[in-house]
Design a protein around this motif. Structure first.
Motif, PDB file in Angstrom:
ATOM      1  N   LYS A 165      44.409  37.048  31.401  1.00 39.69           N
ATOM      2  CA  LYS A 165      45.577  37.205  30.874  1.00 39.69           C
ATOM      3  C   LYS A 165      46.325  38.471  31.692  1.00 39.69           C
ATOM      4  O   LYS A 165      47.561  38.210  31.467  1.00 39.69           O
ATOM      5  CB  LYS A 165      45.421  37.946  29.239  1.00 39.69           C
ATOM      6  CG  LYS A 165      44.604  36.874  28.463  1.00 39.69           C
ATOM      7  CD  LYS A 165      44.628  37.632  27.022  1.00 39.69           C
ATOM      8  CE  LYS A 165      43.532  36.625  26.113  1.00 39.69           C
ATOM      9  NZ  LYS A 165      43.323  37.054  24.813  1.00 39.69           N
ATOM     10  N   VAL A 166      45.866  39.273  32.075  1.00 38.01           N
ATOM     11  CA  VAL A 166      46.773  40.219  32.860  1.00 38.01           C
ATOM     12  C   VAL A 166      45.979  40.631  34.381  1.00 38.01           C
ATOM     13  O   VAL A 166      44.540  40.545  34.281  1.00 38.01           O
ATOM     14  CB  VAL A 166      46.761  41.741  32.038  1.00 38.01           C
ATOM     15  CG1 VAL A 166      47.863  41.327  30.996  1.00 38.01           C
ATOM     16  CG2 VAL A 166      45.587  42.296  31.821  1.00 38.01           C
ATOM     17  N   GLU A 167      46.389  41.365  35.100  1.00 32.39           N
ATOM     18  CA  GLU A 167      45.800  41.777  36.353  1.00 32.39           C
ATOM     19  C   GLU A 167      44.870  42.830  36.129  1.00 32.39           C
ATOM     20  O   GLU A 167      45.325  44.003  35.665  1.00 32.39           O
ATOM     21  CB  GLU A 167      47.152  42.127  37.423  1.00 32.39           C
ATOM     22  CG  GLU A 167      46.430  42.398  38.626  1.00 32.39           C
ATOM     23  CD  GLU A 167      47.431  42.822  39.804  1.00 32.39           C
ATOM     24  OE1 GLU A 167      46.950  43.333  40.783  1.00 32.39           O
ATOM     25  OE2 GLU A 167      48.701  42.916  39.416  1.00 32.39           O
TER      26      GLU A 167
ATOM     27  N   PHE B 195      49.042  46.814  35.742  1.00 28.76           N
ATOM     28  CA  PHE B 195      47.621  46.302  36.098  1.00 28.76           C
ATOM     29  C   PHE B 195      46.671  47.297  35.361  1.00 28.76           C
ATOM     30  O   PHE B 195      47.364  48.288  34.906  1.00 28.76           O
ATOM     31  CB  PHE B 195      47.256  46.180  37.478  1.00 28.76           C
ATOM     32  CG  PHE B 195      47.291  47.486  38.217  1.00 28.76           C
ATOM     33  CD1 PHE B 195      46.238  47.805  38.209  1.00 28.76           C
ATOM     34  CD2 PHE B 195      48.330  47.685  38.794  1.00 28.76           C
ATOM     35  CE1 PHE B 195      45.899  49.448  39.049  1.00 28.76           C
ATOM     36  CE2 PHE B 195      48.309  49.030  39.447  1.00 28.76           C
ATOM     37  CZ  PHE B 195      47.022  49.745  39.671  1.00 28.76           C
TER      38      PHE B 195
ATOM     39  N   VAL C 236      45.430  44.138  27.247  1.00 26.65           N
ATOM     40  CA  VAL C 236      46.277  43.204  27.595  1.00 26.65           C
ATOM     41  C   VAL C 236      47.696  43.543  26.905  1.00 26.65           C
ATOM     42  O   VAL C 236      48.917  43.362  27.831  1.00 26.65           O
ATOM     43  CB  VAL C 236      46.010  41.923  26.795  1.00 26.65           C
ATOM     44  CG1 VAL C 236      47.111  40.785  26.985  1.00 26.65           C
ATOM     45  CG2 VAL C 236      44.612  41.319  27.498  1.00 26.65           C
TER      46      VAL C 236
ATOM     47  N   ASN D 146      54.326  45.974  32.250  1.00 23.59           N
ATOM     48  CA  ASN D 146      54.302  45.038  33.423  1.00 23.59           C
ATOM     49  C   ASN D 146      53.550  45.817  34.642  1.00 23.59           C
ATOM     50  O   ASN D 146      53.862  46.154  35.645  1.00 23.59           O
ATOM     51  CB  ASN D 146      55.726  44.672  33.849  1.00 23.59           C
ATOM     52  CG  ASN D 146      56.070  43.872  35.068  1.00 23.59           C
ATOM     53  OD1 ASN D 146      55.167  43.029  35.130  1.00 23.59           O
ATOM     54  ND2 ASN D 146      56.900  44.043  35.794  1.00 23.59           N
TER      55      ASN D 146
ATOM     56  N   CYS E 182      49.605  46.115  29.192  1.00 25.74           N
ATOM     57  CA  CYS E 182      49.890  45.828  30.508  1.00 25.74           C
ATOM     58  C   CYS E 182      51.119  44.641  30.555  1.00 25.74           C
ATOM     59  O   CYS E 182      51.773  44.928  31.432  1.00 25.74           O
ATOM     60  CB  CYS E 182      48.649  44.927  30.910  1.00 25.74           C
ATOM     61  SG  CYS E 182      47.163  46.164  31.743  1.00 25.74           S
ATOM     62  N   GLU E 183      51.070  44.085  29.521  1.00 26.47           N
ATOM     63  CA  GLU E 183      52.396  43.177  29.373  1.00 26.47           C
ATOM     64  C   GLU E 183      53.489  43.882  29.171  1.00 26.47           C
ATOM     65  O   GLU E 183      54.455  43.712  29.613  1.00 26.47           O
ATOM     66  CB  GLU E 183      52.087  42.223  28.181  1.00 26.47           C
ATOM     67  CG  GLU E 183      51.075  41.079  28.735  1.00 26.47           C
ATOM     68  CD  GLU E 183      50.427  39.996  27.545  1.00 26.47           C
ATOM     69  OE1 GLU E 183      50.080  38.997  27.990  1.00 26.47           O
ATOM     70  OE2 GLU E 183      50.878  40.121  26.384  1.00 26.47           O
TER      71      GLU E 183
END
Length: 361
Positions: A81-83, A64, A55, A62, A58-59
């Motif tokens: 939380k994320v793709e 997946f 997570v 930016n 990925c954040e």
């Protein structure tokens, strides 16, 4: 960039790299060739640690994630939380629930809790043949080992004599297409694999002493993928007997046959997985043909040894750190071969490995 995460993510990381992605790898085992294929790599210890790590990355970037071997059960938590590129019905992770769904759909599987015959004890969760073993027909239980027969953890199933097949299926939740059939290797004694441990794949599956109806195997694998709402790539394992095809399990992620598939077909399975999931490619439009026979075999340590294998050697993959120590029967390295006689080539490379690359620890 894409975040690729798994217990052992090397093959998916490589596949993402040849697709043109920059890759951030998250793995429990950061093999030397994983490091070569990734732009960044991060190691986790316990599986639950992987959630926060995936997570966060990925954040930060930016982007997946794609979850591979061993992290399937984290999909729901990470996806909040994320793709994540990939989706499936979680019932396939529990073999008992999986077989109940197959039963409702009229898909054949090896009988559960039979009264007699050659039987197998199999964990309800997990894969790769880990923890799977034969049982006697009477199911007598040793008092010192009753936990093995805990029905919340294990199932007992009839053993089926036949050809074990792994199908690679791409699905978008509405349609599914089997793009390859592979011979599934398990318990290969020459690779020091005990019991039913996963020993690799040969791609494509070209012939069988059981006279397999390949078109029927493909159709069943597509039905299974659709039944469990797979979006992306998955592997469906089956055993084809003399008169019937039995479904064993569904691996709802890019399967272990990735290496042999890509060497055989010359395309990136990671790329197909992402494009199908994103809706950029419909499964029914995929039409692939193998270019050669290819094999990936998993070699298990023959004893307590140190391994000295170059990450640039094309005959091997999942390369351990230089001088890393392995205990008996631990998975040590993958052996790769292509062309006719691929299994014999694996055995030749095994001899090379044992003669020049392994030292008693």
């Amino acid at each position: 960039m894409v975040v690729v995460a798994g217990i052992n993510a090397r093959n998916a990381v490589r596949s993402a790299r040849i697709s043109g992605y920059s890759v951030c790898a998250v793995a429990k085992y950061c093999d030397e060739d994983l490091k070569l294929y990734s732009d960044e790599y991060y190691r986790f210890g316990e599986i639950n640690e992987a959630v926060n790590l995936v997570v966060r990355l990925c954040e930060e970037k930016n982007t997946f994630a794609v979850l591979t071997t061993g992290l399937e059960k984290l999909l729901r938590e990470v996806k909040k939380k994320v793709e994540v590129a990939g989706n499936f019905n979680r019932k396939c992770l529990d073999k008992l629930k999986f077989y109940r769904e197959l039963d409702r759909a009229g898909i054949v599987y090896p009988e559960l809790e039979p009264d007699a015959g050659k039987l197998i004890l199999k964990p309800r969760f997990g894969g790769g043949g880990v923890g799977t073993s034969f049982l006697g027909a009477n199911l007598d239980v040793d008092d010192s080992d009753k936990s093995k027969y805990d029905k919340s953890k294990y199932i007992v199933q009839r053993y089926i004599e036949g050809e074990t097949v792994s199908a690679i299926v791409l699905s978008n939740g509405r349609s599914a297409k089997c793009v390859a059939l592979n011979r599934l290797l398990s318990g290969w004694k020459e690779m020091n694999a005990r019991g039913f441990l996963y020993s690799g794949n040969v791609t494509p599956l070209e012939n069988s002493r059981f006279g397999i109806d390949f078109s029927r195997v493909r159709r069943i694998s597509e039905e299974v993928a659709s039944l469990f709402d797979v979006e992306g790539c998955c592997g469906v394992d089956m055993v084809a007997g003399k008169n019937e095809i039995f479904t064993l399990e569904l691996n709802p992620r890019i399967p272990g046959s990735l290496d042999s598939f890509e060497l055989s077909y010359g395309v990136s399975l990671f790329d197909l997985h992402v494009k199908v999931f994103e809706g950029k490619l419909t499964p029914e439009k995929i039409n692939l043909k193998p270019k050669r026979v290819a094999c990936r075999a998993v070699y298990y340590s023959p004893g307590r040894v140190r391994a000295f294998i170059s990450p640039h050697n094309p005959f091997f993959a999942d390369i351990p750190s230089w001088g890393e120590v392995f205990e008996p029967f631990q998975p040590l390295v993958s052996i790769i071969s292509t062309g006719k006689g691929s299994l014999n080539k694996v055995l030749e490379r095994k001899k090379f490995l044992e003669r020049l690359c392994l030292k008693v620890a």
